[in-house]
Design a protein around this motif. Structure first.
Motif, PDB file in Angstrom:
ATOM      1  N   LEU A  12       4.469 -16.623  21.061  1.00 15.90           N
ATOM      2  CA  LEU A  12       5.345 -15.910  22.003  1.00 15.90           C
ATOM      3  C   LEU A  12       6.691 -15.609  21.352  1.00 15.90           C
ATOM      4  CD1 LEU A  12       4.536 -18.091  25.140  1.00 15.90           C
ATOM      5  CD2 LEU A  12       4.047 -15.647  24.946  1.00 15.90           C
ATOM      6  N   LEU A  13       7.191 -16.573  20.580  1.00 16.98           N
ATOM      7  CA  LEU A  13       8.499 -16.391  19.940  1.00 16.98           C
ATOM      8  C   LEU A  13       8.438 -15.389  18.791  1.00 16.98           C
ATOM      9  CD1 LEU A  13       9.849 -20.052  19.876  1.00 16.98           C
ATOM     10  CD2 LEU A  13      10.341 -18.247  21.519  1.00 16.98           C
ATOM     11  N   ASN A  19       4.023 -12.485  27.402  1.00 18.61           N
ATOM     12  CA  ASN A  19       3.954 -13.690  28.216  1.00 18.61           C
ATOM     13  C   ASN A  19       3.493 -13.351  29.638  1.00 18.61           C
ATOM     14  OD1 ASN A  19       4.224 -16.162  29.371  1.00 18.61           O
ATOM     15  ND2 ASN A  19       6.305 -16.521  28.640  1.00 18.61           N
ATOM     16  N   SER A  26       5.244 -17.087  38.117  1.00 23.56           N
ATOM     17  CA  SER A  26       6.422 -16.744  38.927  1.00 23.56           C
ATOM     18  C   SER A  26       6.004 -16.104  40.235  1.00 23.56           C
ATOM     19  CB  SER A  26       7.318 -15.767  38.168  1.00 23.56           C
ATOM     20  OG  SER A  26       7.827 -16.380  37.018  1.00 23.56           O
ATOM     21  N   VAL A  36      12.072 -19.700  41.518  1.00 22.91           N
ATOM     22  CA  VAL A  36      12.113 -19.924  40.072  1.00 22.91           C
ATOM     23  C   VAL A  36      13.486 -19.480  39.584  1.00 22.91           C
ATOM     24  CG1 VAL A  36      11.136 -19.267  37.847  1.00 22.91           C
ATOM     25  CG2 VAL A  36       9.634 -19.557  39.823  1.00 22.91           C
ATOM     26  N   TYR A  37      14.258 -20.380  39.014  1.00 22.91           N
ATOM     27  CA  TYR A  37      15.601 -20.032  38.545  1.00 22.91           C
ATOM     28  C   TYR A  37      15.618 -19.733  37.044  1.00 22.91           C
ATOM     29  CZ  TYR A  37      18.135 -21.054  42.869  1.00 22.91           C
ATOM     30  OH  TYR A  37      18.637 -21.012  44.153  1.00 22.91           O
ATOM     31  N   TYR A  38      14.697 -20.323  36.322  1.00 22.38           N
ATOM     32  CA  TYR A  38      14.654 -20.097  34.869  1.00 22.38           C
ATOM     33  C   TYR A  38      13.216 -20.036  34.381  1.00 22.38           C
ATOM     34  CZ  TYR A  38      19.524 -21.712  34.896  1.00 22.38           C
ATOM     35  OH  TYR A  38      20.862 -21.859  35.143  1.00 22.38           O
ATOM     36  N   GLN A  39      12.996 -19.198  33.376  1.00 19.54           N
ATOM     37  CA  GLN A  39      11.768 -19.265  32.574  1.00 19.54           C
ATOM     38  C   GLN A  39      12.236 -19.554  31.151  1.00 19.54           C
ATOM     39  OE1 GLN A  39      10.396 -15.255  32.928  1.00 19.54           O
ATOM     40  NE2 GLN A  39       9.413 -15.552  34.916  1.00 19.54           N
ATOM     41  N   THR A  40      11.630 -20.528  30.504  1.00 19.28           N
ATOM     42  CA  THR A  40      12.033 -20.824  29.130  1.00 19.28           C
ATOM     43  C   THR A  40      10.811 -20.773  28.231  1.00 19.28           C
ATOM     44  OG1 THR A  40      13.699 -22.327  30.002  1.00 19.28           O
ATOM     45  CG2 THR A  40      13.244 -22.485  27.662  1.00 19.28           C
ATOM     46  N   THR A  41      10.953 -20.138  27.088  1.00 19.30           N
ATOM     47  CA  THR A  41       9.866 -20.119  26.114  1.00 19.30           C
ATOM     48  C   THR A  41      10.321 -20.877  24.883  1.00 19.30           C
ATOM     49  OG1 THR A  41       9.180 -17.958  26.913  1.00 19.30           O
ATOM     50  CG2 THR A  41       8.327 -18.644  24.773  1.00 19.30           C
ATOM     51  N   VAL A  42       9.456 -21.788  24.414  1.00 19.62           N
ATOM     52  CA  VAL A  42       9.808 -22.630  23.265  1.00 19.62           C
ATOM     53  C   VAL A  42       8.591 -22.702  22.348  1.00 19.62           C
ATOM     54  CG1 VAL A  42       9.215 -24.682  24.647  1.00 19.62           C
ATOM     55  CG2 VAL A  42      10.706 -24.943  22.673  1.00 19.62           C
ATOM     56  N   ARG A  48      11.800 -29.737  20.228  1.00 23.31           N
ATOM     57  CA  ARG A  48      12.395 -28.681  21.046  1.00 23.31           C
ATOM     58  C   ARG A  48      11.759 -28.638  22.450  1.00 23.31           C
ATOM     59  NH1 ARG A  48      13.244 -26.180  15.944  1.00 23.31           N
ATOM     60  NH2 ARG A  48      11.306 -25.021  15.941  1.00 23.31           N
ATOM     61  N   GLU A  51      13.546 -31.434  24.294  1.00 23.78           N
ATOM     62  CA  GLU A  51      14.897 -31.017  24.702  1.00 23.78           C
ATOM     63  C   GLU A  51      14.842 -30.095  25.919  1.00 23.78           C
ATOM     64  OE1 GLU A  51      18.173 -27.930  23.504  1.00 23.78           O
ATOM     65  OE2 GLU A  51      17.165 -28.694  21.713  1.00 23.78           O
ATOM     66  N   THR A  52      13.888 -29.129  25.864  1.00 30.44           N
ATOM     67  CA  THR A  52      13.732 -28.174  26.966  1.00 30.44           C
ATOM     68  C   THR A  52      13.344 -28.890  28.256  1.00 30.44           C
ATOM     69  OG1 THR A  52      13.042 -26.487  25.387  1.00 30.44           O
ATOM     70  CG2 THR A  52      12.479 -26.096  27.676  1.00 30.44           C
ATOM     71  N   ASN A  55      16.330 -30.820  29.702  1.00 32.76           N
ATOM     72  CA  ASN A  55      17.240 -29.847  30.290  1.00 32.76           C
ATOM     73  C   ASN A  55      16.719 -29.348  31.645  1.00 32.76           C
ATOM     74  OD1 ASN A  55      19.577 -28.407  30.156  1.00 32.76           O
ATOM     75  ND2 ASN A  55      18.760 -26.767  28.865  1.00 32.76           N
TER      76      ASN A  55
END
Lengths: 410, 410
Positions: A12-13, A19, A26, A36-42, A48, A51-52, A55
């Motif tokens: 994805l990165l 995605n 969502s 849903v306030y955030y979508q994060t891709t790692v 990492r 950490e995600t 958070n």
């Protein structure tokens, strides 16, 4: 309830794949009334992901992970999540057996054993289409849901196993309705409904522009579907009062679907004489199943000679006014109408660009004519986009002309 | 250099739209040798965009924002970013004038004035397809790039204005080459180059399937463009040895661009007699600037009557063989050829689906005929996709037939 979607995967990165999981999840969460306030891709990196996770635990009640449950070494979502919430994993013999069974006619690779490890205290989400089980973990008033990455595995697992568990968390229904407009720009539309956008909290209103059209999304929260629909209906009446002339669908349809339906209901046949759009309009109508009930034939008269030979445009008109002119548009539409058993004929002649401009005719200019046995109507477009944008806008403009004609608005 | 992509838009969090911008930006950054460690999506909420920005500034050198630069009140990316890096904004009269100019024949809504505010010390990225300018900000060894949300605006802005600035940040050249194939499936193609995919590290090879075609992406890393090109050229020679017959472009062109070029070089005129594709093929050719040099006219003969009246298909042929038959395809192509001053005539008649199937003619069946004064060639397709997939594949198949004819491969 607030949720955060965490998509795991280096592909994805790198931009190798879209995605689609984040969109799917969502949408489903919104339907359940979970924000849903955030979508994060790692990426596939344990530290990492850790950490995600830490958070996200600070700002959300529900964490939905997708990806990183596979058998290879770089699959480490489970490991990172267990570190974040301080859980151990154990080997589940039942899962090991079911993974074994998945390899019907060959031996399970040793690496797949990794997928049989289960975080302590988690509930297992069955994977009916692959080897990686999912997990539903409740810990310290937080919920963590771990899903496999491939959509063919994730979608049924989420629908069939995760949603029933998550539904117990929410008692609110969120319902959206997409209202689609045509023939009006985003800012002008917003001016007409600015007070609603700013003051309304239930339902909320938001506008989205794309493909030369503007959509309005209404989103209502209520304790039942009926109550949500009631809120949406009331707002719809208010919108009708202000901008009804631009609205072509309350139901997320495309303009071509709406035109198709109207023609079909009225048992009318249509044909197009297209120059610069060159089949785009006809093709958009033909994309609808059953299009043959309304579509009879079209001409694509790209050269001047073809305008003369196929649509009976006169050489004199072309000489005096040019191929891009009101006069040529009218003769094109009438020519096709006279040649074929159709009720409505629509012509388009214009300059899509980037070249082809003359002193008094600029890129983005087009004339569109709708002709029937009784009358004809011509409109003039003046756009200023790229070749493709102009062609799509000319097509939208033609569809809007047909819509207005059928609704007797012009 | 590490980058983070921050997508702003509540519509993404609601799952209304797919985040194609994040994929596009990730891919482009990877090509430049810039690593993306996180993608974050956040709603149209100034405090949450601020928090996301502050968080990203801690872990990345380059922050790329998309969305939230529009004229409405909920567009607040610029405001949040300015708060995060402690910058003021000023009204730029030149931008204000260019936004004004965008509203050719009507007055600029007052709300659009907001888009003319510029963060102090930023460089402006022109928006050639909309009113929202982008911004490139260097601050305290970090780079922040703000782009508008609509892909039609974001893509050209990033390609034309942001990439040249970002390229100065990387000293390794990463160069990709897209080799495009047609008329072969992904698994068969992969079999022929499996060893290269698995063993090659520089350049790397990867295949991507889409729109009924398969692309091969070669990616080379080197210290200079010349060295990267050398690596790519060597691999290209190896690919030619194995799969040359399927390759239609070494240069990321579309099949319609390649056909257009070949016809234009040979000074040949073409026309199409389309039934189920209904203008899709002609429209794809017409999407290329200068298409009028090769495209003369087309018929869209959707009804049987139009096949008879326009393309001179005989009633007998339709009775005996049906509209979807080799015989009808041949008569359609010859009919158009005889009626017009074209060198090559191509017809398509088939069943796009989902309905229209008969006992011996299934959805996905199509006959395609290419006719010239000297000869004609017919091919038969048997696909099994959705209506839209089938129509696109029929179109690709027609283009591949034209390509093979022009290259004298058939």
């Amino acid at each position: 309830m607030k949720a955060e979607i965490i998509s795991v995967g280096t592909e994805l990165l790198l931009g190798n794949i879209l995605n689609t999981n984040a969109k799917f999840l969502s949408e489903k969460l919104a339907e359940m009334g979970i924000d849903v306030y955030y979508q994060t891709t790692v990426g596939d990196n344990e530290n990492r992901i850790l950490e995600t996770t830490i958070n996200a635990l600070k700002r959300a009640d529900i964490l939905i992970f997708s990806g990183g449950l596979g058998p290879t070494e770089d699959d480490c979502t489970k490991e990172a999540v267990c570190r974040a919430i301080n859980k151990k994993m154990y080997l589940d013999e039942k899962i090991l057996k079911s993974i074994n069974d998945f390899f019907i006619d060959r031996i399970m690779p040793e690496s797949n054993k990794k997928q049989a490890y289960v975080p302590e205290g988690s509930r297992i989400l069955n994977n009916d289409f692959g080897t990686a089980p999912g997990f539903y973990i409740e810990e310290d008033k937080k919920i963590l849901v771990l899903l496999p990455g491939p959509p063919v595995e994730l979608i049924p697992m989420f629908n069939n196993y995760a949603i029933p568990m998550l539904k117990l968390q929410s008692n609110l229904i969120i319902k959206s309705r997409i209202i689609r407009t045509i023939g009006v720009g985003e800012s002008l539309l917003e001016e007409k409904i600015a007070d609603l956008i700013h003051e309304q909290t239930n339902p909320t209103l938001a506008t989205y522009a794309g493909r030369g059209q503007v959509d309005i999304r209404l989103t209502a929260k209520a304790s039942s579907i009926e109550a949500a629909n009631e809120l949406l209906n009331t707002m719809q009446i208010e919108l009708d009062k202000r901008i009804k002339e631009y609205i072509y669908s309350y139901n997320n349809e495309t303009i071509e679907e709406v035109i198709f339906k109207m023609l079909n209901e009225r048992k009318l046949k249509i044909g197009f004489c297209e120059s610069c759009t060159a089949g785009l309009i006809t093709s958009r109508i033909a994309s609808i199943p059953g299009a043959s009930r309304v579509l009879e034939r079209s001409y694509i008269t790209y050269s001047n000679l073809s305008k003369i030979e196929e649509a009976n445009v006169s050489q004199e008109t072309l000489n005096n006014y040019g191929a891009v002119s009101e006069e040529t548009a009218v003769e094109m539409a009438k020519g096709l109408l006279n040649n074929s058993p159709i009720d409505i004929s629509v012509s388009v002649t214009g300059i899509a660009g980037p070249s082809g401009e003359t002193k008094d005719k600029t890129v983005g200019l087009a004339y569109i004519c709708l002709a029937t046995k009784e009358r004809h109507i011509v409109i003039k477009n003046n756009f200023n986009g790229s070749r493709e944008t102009n062609r799509q806008r000319f097509a939208n403009s033609a569809f809007n002309l047909i819509r207005k004609y059928l609704l007797e608005l012009i």
